[in-house]
Design a protein around this motif. Structure first.
Motif, PDB file in Angstrom:
ATOM      1  N   ASP A 236       0.836  -1.206   0.000  1.00  0.00           N
ATOM      2  CA  ASP A 236       0.000   0.000   0.000  1.00  0.00           C
ATOM      3  C   ASP A 236       0.869   1.253   0.000  1.00  0.00           C
ATOM      4  O   ASP A 236       0.617   2.207   0.726  1.00  0.00           O
ATOM      5  CB  ASP A 236      -0.942  -0.007   1.209  1.00  0.00           C
ATOM      6  CG  ASP A 236      -0.177  -0.112   2.524  1.00  0.00           C
ATOM      7  OD1 ASP A 236       1.030  -0.405   2.478  1.00  0.00           O
ATOM      8  OD2 ASP A 236      -0.791   0.109   3.583  1.00  0.00           O
ATOM      9  N   THR A 237       1.892   1.228  -0.825  1.00  0.00           N
ATOM     10  CA  THR A 237       2.842   2.352  -0.857  1.00  0.00           C
ATOM     11  C   THR A 237       2.383   3.483  -1.756  1.00  0.00           C
ATOM     12  O   THR A 237       3.014   4.541  -1.764  1.00  0.00           O
ATOM     13  CB  THR A 237       4.218   1.864  -1.324  1.00  0.00           C
ATOM     14  OG1 THR A 237       4.082   1.267  -2.628  1.00  0.00           O
ATOM     15  CG2 THR A 237       4.794   0.838  -0.357  1.00  0.00           C
ATOM     16  N   LYS A 238       1.369   3.298  -2.544  1.00  0.00           N
ATOM     17  CA  LYS A 238       0.921   4.330  -3.485  1.00  0.00           C
ATOM     18  C   LYS A 238      -0.182   5.183  -2.862  1.00  0.00           C
ATOM     19  O   LYS A 238      -1.109   4.680  -2.232  1.00  0.00           O
ATOM     20  CB  LYS A 238       0.443   3.681  -4.796  1.00  0.00           C
ATOM     21  CG  LYS A 238       1.527   2.856  -5.495  1.00  0.00           C
ATOM     22  CD  LYS A 238       2.704   3.718  -5.875  1.00  0.00           C
ATOM     23  CE  LYS A 238       3.831   2.920  -6.518  1.00  0.00           C
ATOM     24  NZ  LYS A 238       4.598   2.122  -5.564  1.00  0.00           N
ATOM     25  N   THR A 239      -0.064   6.474  -3.098  1.00  0.00           N
ATOM     26  CA  THR A 239      -0.999   7.437  -2.524  1.00  0.00           C
ATOM     27  C   THR A 239      -2.406   7.208  -3.060  1.00  0.00           C
ATOM     28  O   THR A 239      -2.597   6.897  -4.243  1.00  0.00           O
ATOM     29  CB  THR A 239      -0.555   8.864  -2.870  1.00  0.00           C
ATOM     30  OG1 THR A 239       0.816   9.025  -2.491  1.00  0.00           O
ATOM     31  CG2 THR A 239      -1.390   9.897  -2.141  1.00  0.00           C
ATOM     32  N   THR A 240      -3.398   7.366  -2.193  1.00  0.00           N
ATOM     33  CA  THR A 240      -4.789   7.173  -2.598  1.00  0.00           C
ATOM     34  C   THR A 240      -5.535   8.505  -2.592  1.00  0.00           C
ATOM     35  O   THR A 240      -5.228   9.416  -1.816  1.00  0.00           O
ATOM     36  CB  THR A 240      -5.511   6.189  -1.662  1.00  0.00           C
ATOM     37  OG1 THR A 240      -5.448   6.678  -0.309  1.00  0.00           O
ATOM     38  CG2 THR A 240      -4.875   4.811  -1.730  1.00  0.00           C
ATOM     39  N   TYR A 241      -6.525   8.591  -3.480  1.00  0.00           N
ATOM     40  CA  TYR A 241      -7.381   9.768  -3.614  1.00  0.00           C
ATOM     41  C   TYR A 241      -8.827   9.301  -3.606  1.00  0.00           C
ATOM     42  O   TYR A 241      -9.164   8.274  -4.225  1.00  0.00           O
ATOM     43  CB  TYR A 241      -7.060  10.531  -4.895  1.00  0.00           C
ATOM     44  CG  TYR A 241      -5.636  11.017  -4.955  1.00  0.00           C
ATOM     45  CD1 TYR A 241      -5.316  12.306  -4.544  1.00  0.00           C
ATOM     46  CD2 TYR A 241      -4.608  10.193  -5.402  1.00  0.00           C
ATOM     47  CE1 TYR A 241      -3.996  12.761  -4.585  1.00  0.00           C
ATOM     48  CE2 TYR A 241      -3.294  10.641  -5.444  1.00  0.00           C
ATOM     49  CZ  TYR A 241      -2.994  11.915  -5.035  1.00  0.00           C
ATOM     50  OH  TYR A 241      -1.701  12.365  -5.071  1.00  0.00           O
ATOM     51  N   GLN A 242      -9.667  10.057  -2.927  1.00  0.00           N
ATOM     52  CA  GLN A 242     -11.067   9.645  -2.745  1.00  0.00           C
ATOM     53  C   GLN A 242     -11.990  10.552  -3.554  1.00  0.00           C
ATOM     54  O   GLN A 242     -11.848  11.782  -3.540  1.00  0.00           O
ATOM     55  CB  GLN A 242     -11.439   9.712  -1.268  1.00  0.00           C
ATOM     56  CG  GLN A 242     -12.846   9.194  -0.965  1.00  0.00           C
ATOM     57  CD  GLN A 242     -13.215   9.390   0.481  1.00  0.00           C
ATOM     58  OE1 GLN A 242     -13.788  10.401   0.858  1.00  0.00           O
ATOM     59  NE2 GLN A 242     -12.861   8.413   1.312  1.00  0.00           N
ATOM     60  N   VAL A 243     -12.933   9.934  -4.253  1.00  0.00           N
ATOM     61  CA  VAL A 243     -13.906  10.661  -5.058  1.00  0.00           C
ATOM     62  C   VAL A 243     -15.305  10.184  -4.676  1.00  0.00           C
ATOM     63  O   VAL A 243     -15.600   8.976  -4.761  1.00  0.00           O
ATOM     64  CB  VAL A 243     -13.678  10.449  -6.569  1.00  0.00           C
ATOM     65  CG1 VAL A 243     -14.643  11.322  -7.369  1.00  0.00           C
ATOM     66  CG2 VAL A 243     -12.244  10.739  -6.950  1.00  0.00           C
ATOM     67  N   LYS A 244     -16.150  11.117  -4.271  1.00  0.00           N
ATOM     68  CA  LYS A 244     -17.550  10.804  -3.993  1.00  0.00           C
ATOM     69  C   LYS A 244     -18.361  11.118  -5.240  1.00  0.00           C
ATOM     70  O   LYS A 244     -18.421  12.270  -5.674  1.00  0.00           O
ATOM     71  CB  LYS A 244     -18.057  11.600  -2.795  1.00  0.00           C
ATOM     72  CG  LYS A 244     -17.407  11.191  -1.480  1.00  0.00           C
ATOM     73  CD  LYS A 244     -18.015  11.936  -0.308  1.00  0.00           C
ATOM     74  CE  LYS A 244     -17.406  11.460   1.007  1.00  0.00           C
ATOM     75  NZ  LYS A 244     -17.988  12.175   2.170  1.00  0.00           N
ATOM     76  N   ILE A 245     -18.980  10.099  -5.815  1.00  0.00           N
ATOM     77  CA  ILE A 245     -19.667  10.219  -7.100  1.00  0.00           C
ATOM     78  C   ILE A 245     -21.177  10.170  -6.870  1.00  0.00           C
ATOM     79  O   ILE A 245     -21.682   9.328  -6.112  1.00  0.00           O
ATOM     80  CB  ILE A 245     -19.239   9.089  -8.065  1.00  0.00           C
ATOM     81  CG1 ILE A 245     -17.712   9.053  -8.184  1.00  0.00           C
ATOM     82  CG2 ILE A 245     -19.878   9.276  -9.428  1.00  0.00           C
ATOM     83  CD1 ILE A 245     -17.201   7.888  -8.990  1.00  0.00           C
TER      84      ILE A 245
END
Length: 815
Positions: A236-245
């Motif tokens: 889980d080394t990659k950055t995550t981004y959250q999108v509320k659709i």
């Protein structure tokens, strides 16, 4: 003596000897008195590499030092300090690379949003090609765009029976070609609208020099910046981004995807390449911005625990090195980073260097200002332009370009009091809009505008009171267009990002025919999908921190299988990894329907019938002959063209408060139209609009004088003493007063002992408000002094002569 020899043999000998002497002397500056410096060394390196000899040059000769480009935009600093005007092109390069990396990361992982729709539906090859074309066509400063995949990590839907298979290499790249001698253009001039498009991954398996992943490629620093990705230990080394659709049917979903590193991480999401010679491709010296693209890999294993996020590709944007300004000024505050050209200016001891923009890679991009305690000679009007200083001969440089020392210097007062009533009244009469001026919402509608009252009104409106009709009417929440003066220039990068998406949609709708049949296993790209347009819209907000909202609004029944479609992305705070995405087609009431918005109706009526004014772009595309091909071939339609809007074809709204929208701020919106074929593919038609929305409070106000036709509501509202000084704008002060400085006019001097030689606009505005409030002020001291003699001796001589003359006149009249 050689020129007097008439024999050809001696003449030739003398010329050869002179050439040898000049060659050994190694003087590349304009005059011999100018010493050789870092600029000359780098210029010699640039000129020594050409398209003919670059294949045999040493790899070090194809790369410049990293400090050849200074003041590179850093995402950690963008929202804190202003970006220099000579770095706005690099900033756009930075934002475009982020935009594409976020889009590809999102869409490659979109199979996890709606698996039944997206499981086998990666973008087709034409989507990749036309995406890179739109990156370049929408901005004349950006000269190439590419996506480089790691070996066996790119999937495609462009071939039959290619499920869960990867291409050995895939690298769609577009660069701007010179069409001066192209037979398409009989006018014989370069239009900048011709693009060379090819797949750099279609190469022979045994060709190491053509394989961009190997060291034999020699100019692939952009690939080595992020790839191949080494994932060790945790997955889980990659950055995550959250999108509320929120979809058109009012169903909700939260999607989390992996993307480039965050702005708060080290080294951040973007890396810059050294300037390098693009050998065998565009054959120019270029600088690149590189951002990694993330995906969940491998795919379709059936075991989710062995599928992990990794960087599978890199988005690369490049621009010409020669278009980047250099900073020749000495190191100091604001110029403390690595800079190979620092201290190469030719300002004299009594002056100091100040960079100016627009010169590119050439000398003279600065001006020599007087140091504190000095002033310009009475015969000189403005600071010495570096371009003139660089062209001066030794004698001219020795005799000119200096400043004179100020003999009498005053101290700033420690205490000050109220201004006398008569003097105060005189100053108020010069600024009559501060006497009995209108406040509140009406302050924006009066002819004599009071800038302080306008800004006070704008700041008083917020999301809690904007709907209070006792305070504000709907008309009060829409400002006059001249209040947003400067948005076209200061928000140009943001507008071009909207233009980029509009250009891509125009290209895809005109070039791609989903019903077309090709030979072999190749398939035509499928029509655009909802998730692709949602990802493109979201990438506008993710890729540029100044964009608070973006939307793609389709004309009725122009998007496949939808009556209305309008993906709209926005954020609720500046630095965040959480975003929201809505389909505004769900708002179908008369007041909320986007088809009724003024900017939409304006562009639709403007582009309903006549498309002659649109820009025409030509593409020379070379694609792989088959899925595992070792060479490229011309696209079936070669060359192919499409028409799209330019920046001037868009529409800027008046500044308004988005009270009933999603961004509760004073904003300005830019809208760009896109076009496609009708159902018979015989004529163009209007298909929709792409918009971006920016915060008005980040706009710099210009209070300095301008031409009479300039639509600037704040023109000539500066408080400089216009008799002795003139106004010069200062960037980075935002939507507030005081964004200027008062420089002394010719024949006047700065009177105080200070570290600067001008009056700061913020201090001048503050002291003027003290004057208006009848409080203690020193406003009447903020004026330049008539330039007098530079030494005390000259002054005493003048006093003595004046006394003698006075005495003689007195004696004459007494006798």
């Amino acid at each position: 003596m050689c020129l007097r020899v008439t024999f050809p043999f001696f003449t030739l000998t003398c010329l050869l000897v002179a050439a040898a002497i000049l060659g050994n002397h190694s003087v590349t500056a304009q005059f011999e008195w100018q010493s050789r410096d870092e600029f000359d060394a780098l210029k010699y390196q640039m000129d020594s590499v050409t398209a003919d000899n670059c294949p045999i040059k040493n790899v070090n000769e194809l790369h410049m030092p990293e400090d050849a480009v200074s003041h590179l935009p850093d995402i950690k600093d963008i929202n804190i300090n202003p970006v220099f005007p000579n770095r706005t092109a690099l900033l756009h390069l930075h934002n475009m690379a982020l935009n594409r990396a976020f889009f590809w990361s999102y869409i490659l992982q979109a199979r996890f949003i709606r698996p039944a729709t997206n499981d086998t539906y990666d973008p087709g090859m034409m989507y990749y090609f036309l995406s890179t074309v739109a990156d370049v066509s929408s901005n004349p400063r950006l000269n190439s765009s590419a996506v480089y995949f790691s070996p066996n990590m790119s999937y495609t839907s462009s071939y039959r029976s290619f499920f869960n298979k990867t291409l050995p290499l895939f690298a769609p790249r577009t660069f701007r070609a010179d069409d001066y001698n192209d037979p398409i253009h009989l006018e014989r001039y370069s239009t900048l609208n011709m693009f060379d498009v090819r797949d750099l991954g279609a190469i022979s398996k045994n060709s190491k020099s053509e394989n961009y992943t190997t060291d034999y490629y020699r100019i692939n620093k952009w690939y080595q910046a992020w790839l191949p990705d080494q994932v060790d230990g945790r997955q889980d080394t990659k950055t995550t981004y959250q999108v509320k659709i929120r979809y058109a049917n009012n169903t909700n979903e939260t999607f989390t995807f992996h993307g480039p590193p965050g702005a708060d991480e080290v080294p951040g999401p973007l890396k810059w390449t050294q300037p390098y010679f693009d050998c065998g491709r565009s054959n120019k010296w270029v600088v690149g911005a590189v951002v990694p693209i993330a995906d969940i890999f491998p795919r379709h294993t059936g075991f989710r625990h062995i599928e992990y996020p990794t960087y599978t590709a890199a988005a690369v944007m490049e621009m010409d090195f020669e278009r980047i300004d250099i900073n020749q000024c000495p190191k100091g505050q604001g110029n403390d980073g690595p800079n190979r050209f620092s201290n190469t200016d030719r300002c004299k001891e009594t002056t100091e260097c100040e960079p100016i923009h627009g010169y590119g890679f050439r000398r003279g991009g600065y001006q020599c200002r007087c140091k504190p305690g000095h002033r310009l000679p009475n015969t000189v009007r403005r600071p010495y332009l570096g371009e003139i200083v660089e062209r001066a001969t030794s004698e001219q440089h020795h005799e000119n370009f200096h400043c004179e020392k100020i003999g009498w210097i005053q101290k700033q007062p420690v205490q000050w009091g109220k201004m006398t009533p008569l003097l105060r009244l005189q100053y108020l009469e010069r600024n009559s809009n501060y006497m009995n001026s209108t406040q509140g919402p009406n302050s924006t509608h009066t002819k004599a505008k009071n800038i302080d009252h306008i800004i006070s009104f704008i700041r008083s409106v917020n999301e809690h009171n904007c709907n209070n009709r006792n305070l504000f009417s709907p008309d009060d929440l829409v400002l006059h267009g001249d209040i947003g003066f400067g948005a076209e220039q200061q928000f140009e990068n943001e507008a071009r990002m909207a233009l980029r998406l509009a250009n891509f949609l125009s290209a895809f709708l005109q070039v791609v025919d989903s019903t077309e049949v090709f030979s072999g296993n190749r398939l035509a790209d499928r029509p655009l999908t909802e998730d692709q347009l949602m990802a493109e819209t979201l990438a506008l907000v993710l890729g540029n921190t100044k964009i608070w909202a973006a939307g793609t609004f389709w004309e009725r029944r122009k998007f496949p299988n939808r009556t209305l479609f309008a993906p709209y992305a926005y954020k609720e705070q500046l630095n965040t990894r959480k975003f929201k995405l809505e389909d505004l087609a769900r708002l179908n009431s008369t007041d909320d329907l986007y088809l009724k918005k003024p900017w939409y109706q304006h562009l639709k009526s403007r582009w309903s019938t006549n498309f002659d004014d649109l820009e025409k772009y030509f593409l020379k595309m070379r694609i792989r002959s088959e899925e595992y091909a070792d060479h490229t071939q011309k696209y079936e339609h070669f060359p192919i063209s499409y028409k799209a809007a330019d920046l001037r074809h868009g529409y800027w709204t008046r500044p308004y408060f988005d009270c009933n929208g999603f961004v509760k701020k004073w904003v300005a919106t830019y809208a760009a139209p896109f076009f496609g074929w009708d159902s018979l593919r015989t004529k163009l038609e209007f298909k929709g609009v792409v918009t971006v929305t920016m915060d008005l409070q980040t706009l710099d106000i210009n209070q300095c004088p301008g031409k009479y036709h300039t639509p600037n509501a704040f023109k000539e509202t500066n408080k400089c003493d216009l008799k002795t000084s003139y106004c010069v704008p200062i960037l980075g002060r935002g939507f507030d007063t005081g964004g200027y400085k008062c420089e002394c006019k010719q024949g006047y001097e700065y009177p105080f002992e200070d570290a600067i030689t001008y009056f700061d606009g913020q201090l001048v505005e503050s002291e003027f408000l003290n004057l208006v409030a009848n409080q203690a002020t020193r406003y009447d001291m903020y004026k330049c002094r008539l330039a007098s003699a530079s030494t005390n001796g000259s002054t005493w001589v003048m006093i003595f002569v004046f006394a003698v003359i006075t005495n003689m006149v007195t004696l004459w009249f007494t006798h």
